[in-house]
Design a protein around this motif. Structure first.
Motif, mmCIF file in Angstrom:
data_model
loop_
_atom_site.group_PDB
_atom_site.id
_atom_site.type_symbol
_atom_site.label_atom_id
_atom_site.label_comp_id
_atom_site.label_asym_id
_atom_site.label_seq_id
_atom_site.Cartn_x
_atom_site.Cartn_y
_atom_site.Cartn_z
ATOM 1 N N THR A 8 0.483 -1.146 0.063
ATOM 2 C CA THR A 8 0.278 0.308 -0.132
ATOM 3 C C THR A 8 0.548 1.229 0.465
ATOM 4 O OG1 THR A 8 -1.939 -1.217 1.354
ATOM 5 C CG2 THR A 8 -1.728 1.012 1.017
ATOM 6 N N ASP A 9 0.079 2.029 -0.779
ATOM 7 C CA ASP A 9 1.166 3.535 -1.029
ATOM 8 C C ASP A 9 1.085 4.458 -0.192
ATOM 9 O OD1 ASP A 9 2.854 3.217 -3.816
ATOM 10 O OD2 ASP A 9 1.352 3.580 -4.277
ATOM 11 N N LEU A 10 1.734 4.539 1.469
ATOM 12 C CA LEU A 10 0.885 4.972 2.911
ATOM 13 C C LEU A 10 1.440 6.754 2.194
ATOM 14 C CD1 LEU A 10 3.773 3.348 4.931
ATOM 15 C CD2 LEU A 10 0.838 3.089 4.504
ATOM 16 N N ASP A 11 0.179 7.600 2.946
ATOM 17 C CA ASP A 11 0.263 9.539 2.360
ATOM 18 C C ASP A 11 -0.593 9.942 4.078
ATOM 19 O OD1 ASP A 11 -2.452 8.371 3.299
ATOM 20 O OD2 ASP A 11 -2.898 8.319 1.022
ATOM 21 N N LEU A 12 -0.557 11.034 4.760
ATOM 22 C CA LEU A 12 -1.203 11.215 5.636
ATOM 23 C C LEU A 12 -1.778 10.844 6.642
ATOM 24 C CD1 LEU A 12 -1.025 15.188 3.934
ATOM 25 C CD2 LEU A 12 0.562 14.224 5.586
ATOM 26 N N LYS A 13 -3.198 9.658 6.156
ATOM 27 C CA LYS A 13 -3.743 9.347 6.906
ATOM 28 C C LYS A 13 -2.865 8.148 7.719
ATOM 29 C CE LYS A 13 -6.224 6.137 4.034
ATOM 30 N NZ LYS A 13 -5.507 7.027 2.640
ATOM 31 N N HIS A 14 -2.007 8.000 7.593
ATOM 32 C CA HIS A 14 -1.517 6.794 7.741
ATOM 33 C C HIS A 14 -0.240 7.203 8.602
ATOM 34 C CE1 HIS A 14 -2.608 5.009 3.900
ATOM 35 N NE2 HIS A 14 -2.840 4.368 4.573
ATOM 36 N N VAL A 15 0.095 8.640 9.648
ATOM 37 C CA VAL A 15 1.199 8.808 9.439
ATOM 38 C C VAL A 15 0.980 8.459 10.930
ATOM 39 C CG1 VAL A 15 2.440 11.233 10.380
ATOM 40 C CG2 VAL A 15 1.983 10.855 8.115
ATOM 41 N N THR A 16 -0.240 8.090 11.726
ATOM 42 C CA THR A 16 0.046 8.009 13.158
ATOM 43 C C THR A 16 0.512 6.599 13.740
ATOM 44 O OG1 THR A 16 -1.828 9.180 13.871
ATOM 45 C CG2 THR A 16 -1.803 7.468 15.418
ATOM 46 N N GLU A 17 0.097 5.604 12.554
ATOM 47 C CA GLU A 17 0.810 4.578 12.545
ATOM 48 C C GLU A 17 1.984 4.711 12.208
ATOM 49 O OE1 GLU A 17 -1.956 -0.023 11.872
ATOM 50 O OE2 GLU A 17 -2.827 2.418 10.357
ATOM 51 N N MET A 18 2.259 4.836 11.745
ATOM 52 C CA MET A 18 4.126 4.895 11.018
ATOM 53 C C MET A 18 5.033 6.067 12.109
ATOM 54 S SD MET A 18 3.176 6.724 7.537
ATOM 55 C CE MET A 18 5.105 6.486 6.225
#
Length: 230
Positions: free
Chosen positions: A102-112
């Motif tokens: 999956t291409d990660l974006d701003l909605k994934h930042v917390t998990e990252m």
């Protein structure tokens, strides 16, 4: 003439990442919230003194050097990390299986950020994702593994933040993501490179299996700006 990979942060901030840079011609650092790295032209005492003078109060930075550096007393040395710098020398384009990536974006930042805090591959801040091309693998809707780009001293593009949740080690997720990262870089006619702790034997073997070769030793210095005394 110095090779750009001998001072990758400085040359990234002087070229492709100049729009993310603060500082001077000789001393540069990334905009706050992107990442805490600084690039110094010569890693000299004068450069470190200049960084102290131009940076905000209580700043901390990471800078790289091929050779040992004496840290001036106004800086507190938090840690020193001995690393290898590896460059991709593979002869063939990786055949990456993109299923599940999956291409990660701003909605994934917390998990990252949570995954980086758990696995400690290096700093990852609120806007680090601006460095681009972060990809991940999710298991049961939770981020299990990821990697992305960091320094870009053209034509070299660094792969960074390579990490996998401890519950998912040994499943080949990092290998799969790295193949895709390498492929994307090569398709842009760029050359992948990366850094790894020199005692991380498992990661080094993985990178070598993928076609990376050790180019040089590198030292990462993590320093904090101490308050000036009157």
């Amino acid at each position: 003439m110095e090779h750009v990979l001998d001072n990758p942060i400085y040359y990234a901030l002087s070229s492709a990442h100049s729009h993310m840079a603060k500082g001077s011609d000789r001393v540069k650092y990334y905009v706050e919230d992107i990442t805490a790295f600084a690039g110094l032209k010569d890693n000299s005492q004068d450069d470190l003194n200049t960084l102290y003078q131009i940076s905000p109060a209580e700043s901390f930075f990471i800078f790289f050097s091929k050779t040992p550096v004496e840290i001036p007393e106004q800086w507190k040395l938090l840690t020193q990390i001995d690393m290898f710098q590896l460059v991709f020398r593979g002869k063939e384009m990786p055949i990456a299986d993109v299923r599940g990536i999956t291409d990660l974006d701003l909605k994934h930042v917390t998990e990252m950020i949570d995954l980086v805090e758990l696995t400690k591959p290096g700093p990852f801040l609120a806007k680090t994702i601006a460095l681009s091309n972060y990809t991940g693998i999710f298991v049961n809707d939770k981020l299990a593994s990821m990697a992305g780009h960091r320094f870009f001293p053209s034509p070299y593009r660094e792969i960074s933040a390579v990490c996998t949740h401890p519950d998912h080690l040994g499943k080949g997720y990092a290998f799969k993501i790295l193949q895709e990262q390498i492929k994307r870089i090569l398709l842009r006619s760029e050359i992948p490179f990366l850094h790894v702790r020199n005692d991380n034997e498992g990661a080094i073997k993985l990178y070598q299996k993928l076609g990376f070769e050790i180019r040089t030793d590198m030292i990462a210095y993590v320093i904090k700006k101490e308050a000036q005394t009157k």
